[in-house]
Design an enzyme around this catalytic site. Structure first.
Site, short mmCIF file in Angstrom:
data_model
loop_
_atom_site.label_atom_id
_atom_site.label_comp_id
_atom_site.label_asym_id
_atom_site.label_seq_id
_atom_site.Cartn_x
_atom_site.Cartn_y
_atom_site.Cartn_z
N TYR A 421 0.97 -0.95 0.01
CA TYR A 421 0.04 -0.10 -0.12
C TYR A 421 0.70 1.23 0.16
CZ TYR A 421 -0.36 -0.38 5.40
OH TYR A 421 0.20 -0.30 6.73
N GLU A 422 0.02 2.39 -0.30
CA GLU A 422 0.60 3.60 -0.58
C GLU A 422 1.86 3.68 -1.60
OE1 GLU A 422 -0.60 6.12 0.66
OE2 GLU A 422 -1.88 4.99 2.25
N GLY A 423 1.69 2.85 -2.68
CA GLY A 423 2.43 2.75 -3.75
C GLY A 423 3.35 1.59 -3.58
#
Length: 565
Positions: A421-423
């Site tokens: 997550y978050e890239g």
């Protein structure tokens, strides 16, 4: 499962390893002295150790659940969040004008690490709220700031970010959520979002969603995306939660880990929203939120690694097989390597946070470039390292690590999401070799110059350590120059190993600084890192420069196991 916040280890890094003391010499952070920092760390450490950590197991065994459209959180989570909110920890770095402490991000990230180690599933709530606060501070209208910031900072309300859709994951530009002007300054938001962390819950009075959506006639792709504030309950004339908005939780995701964190599928059915920032400039506002969150996720990896390592050391100390297994060479190898990697990940994250603070306090472009360059490294290395250390924790436990009752497996299940997550970490690495090298490598070379200068200064006191680091930094410098000559497909094919190599060289740099400033313990740990972690950079860089030819030369059919095609 037990956890003790590593207050002294964080204090040492802030005092001796990263330039945190420089912040107190700026006007903006003049009150952020080491004495203040130590008081903050001590109090946050008590909260993490005594309040949040005891709730961690309950969050895993008794997940958040959806009942009649309402999310019910894990036992004790509401009380745990109130302790976070009442202590002012949501607003550590927020604007004092709206009730925040206005302290450096370096302290905020140190607190985030301790809370993540104690209870990752619960810490995700304030992390997302802090990101929303940051986005509103930079992009929202004065009216939205006045209404939302005090309530988010106090922890009365919580915040989320809504990017991902069923048909638009990392390709955010493909989203289909619509925003129709209502004619009264508001918008009607319609669409579905998935993977919304803490999309609902019973720990705050209101959940405030920042939602990416597309206005009528907007350009295609990311250039046509706008950002909207869409609260669960519409604020009344007094700013209190009023009538329910036209949105609801469709379902909760059944996840590998972080069971106490409700990850929601959200449906917006003409919900009322307010524009944040300019039309079609939503990605810029959302990236303000995401950049803070990315560094925070890197510190989550460090926090869970610390917790997993603490448990592994305790088990190895107590487990007797021809003596405590902590004395067995291979067990000791795992524990020592893990401790060296945790130190490196923590130092990289705090160095990144300090660069963010110095850029904000001074306006200096070099500090800003350093912060931007370090962010993908801190996120990717912190989380990859967290996964490695949690896995090692299971291995140290042996068969007992595979048994859920010991709790060792929970760390592995919980931390696994952080590299996604978050890239994803692959996206972080491509950002590093793409946009972050778009300056011709200037930011990278300034960092490497600092590493080489540090190695030169340490030659007298620690010649062996200094020589190893010098050689590694020179190899990385040559590889960076070579990578700058490659086209993007070749860069991207080697992006992940390049990022890892850079992180390992930076880790060696910070270990050497610790060895210079500390005693025998830090010197011994630096030797472990230089002997067992840093040498991997050679293989990393060989892969980084291999190009994309071998990957494109392997057909899709061969990847599927059909080698006759």
């Amino acid at each position: 499962m037990s956890y003790t916040a590593p207050v002294e280890q964080i204090d040492f890094i802030l005092t001796h390893v990263v330039p945190f003391p420089d912040l107190a010499r700026t006007e903006l952070f003049g009150e952020a002295s080491l004495e203040t920092a130590r008081a903050i760390l001590a109090e946050a450490g008590k909260l993490a150790t005594n309040v949040l950590a005891p709730l961690n197991r309950a969050g895993d065994l008794h997940p958040a659940r959806l009942e009649n459209g309402v999310v019910r959180t894990s036992p004790g989570f509401a009380e745990g969040f109130r302790a976070i909110a009442e202590g002012g920890w949501v607003g550590v770095s927020a604007d004092p004008e709206y009730g925040g402490m206005g302290l450096p991000q370096a302290l905020n990230m140190a607190v985030a690490e301790m809370m993540s180690g104690a209870n990752l599933a619960l810490q995700l709530n304030p992390l997302l709220t802090q990101g929303q606060i940051e986005a509103l501070e930079h992009h929202a209208s004065d009216e939205l700031k006045a209404l939302y910031l005090p309530r988010l900072i106090s922890g009365d309300w919580s915040g989320t970010m809504n990017l991902t859709e069923p048909g638009a994951g990392s390709d955010v530009g493909a989203l289909t959520t619509k925003a129709e002007p209502a004619g009264d300054g508001t918008y009607r938001i319609s669409g579905q979002k998935i993977y919304i962390t803490w999309g609902d819950g019973d720990v705050t009075a209101n959940t405030c969603h920042l939602v990416l959506a597309r206005l009528p006639g907007a350009p295609k792709g990311t250039r046509g995306i706008s950002l909207f504030m869409v609260p669960k309950f519409l604020p009344d004339d007094q700013g209190d939660p009023g009538v329910a908005n036209d949105l609801h939780v469709v379902s909760l995701e059944h996840k590998l880990g972080i069971h106490g964190s409700p990850t929601c599928v959200m449906s917006y059915d003409g919900a009322t929203g307010w524009l944040v920032g300019e039309e079609n400039k939503g990605m810029a506002a959302m990236f303000t939120m995401m950049n803070v969150a990315r560094l925070g996720v890197g510190m989550q990896g460090v926090g869970v690694a610390e917790a997993a390592l603490q448990q592994a050391v305790a088990y190895a100390t107590d487990r007797d097989q021809m003596g405590p297994i902590i004395g067995h060479p291979d067990v000791r190898r795992m524990l020592a390597t893990a401790r060296a990697e945790v130190f490196a990940g923590r130092a990289i994250g705090l160095a990144c946070a300090t660069a963010i603070d110095l850029a904000r306090a001074t306006g200096d472009a070099d500090h800003a470039a350093r912060a931007a360059f370090l962010t993908p490294i801190a996120k990717a290395y912190g989380t990859d390292m967290g996964i490695r250390v949690a896995d090692m924790g299971i291995q140290v436990h042996g068969g007992m690590g595979y048994v859920e009752e010991t709790g060792a497996a929970q760390y592995q299940r919980d931390v696994r999401i952080t590299s996604i997550y978050e890239g994803t970490n692959g996206i972080q690495a491509m950002d590093l070799v793409g946009r972050k090298l778009a300056d011709g490598g200037d930011a990278a070379m300034r960092l490497l110059d600092e590493v080489l200068d540090g190695a030169k200064s340490a030659q007298g006191a620690h010649p062996d350590l200094a020589h190893q680091l010098w050689q590694a930094a020179e190899t990385l410098r040559e590889a960076t120059h070579a990578l700058l000559e490659r086209d993007m497909p070749d860069r991207f094919a080697g992006a992940v190993p390049y990022l890892t190599a850079f992180a390992r060289v930076l880790g060696g740099h910070f270990h050497l600084r610790a060895a210079m400033a500390g005693g025998a313990g830090h010197q011994a740990l630096a030797r472990v890192f230089m002997a067992r972690v840093l040498p991997h950079h050679t293989g990393d860089l060989a892969e980084a420069l291999a190009g994309a030819g071998d990957l494109t030369g392997l057909s899709d059919a061969a990847l599927a196991g059909d080698f006759a095609a």
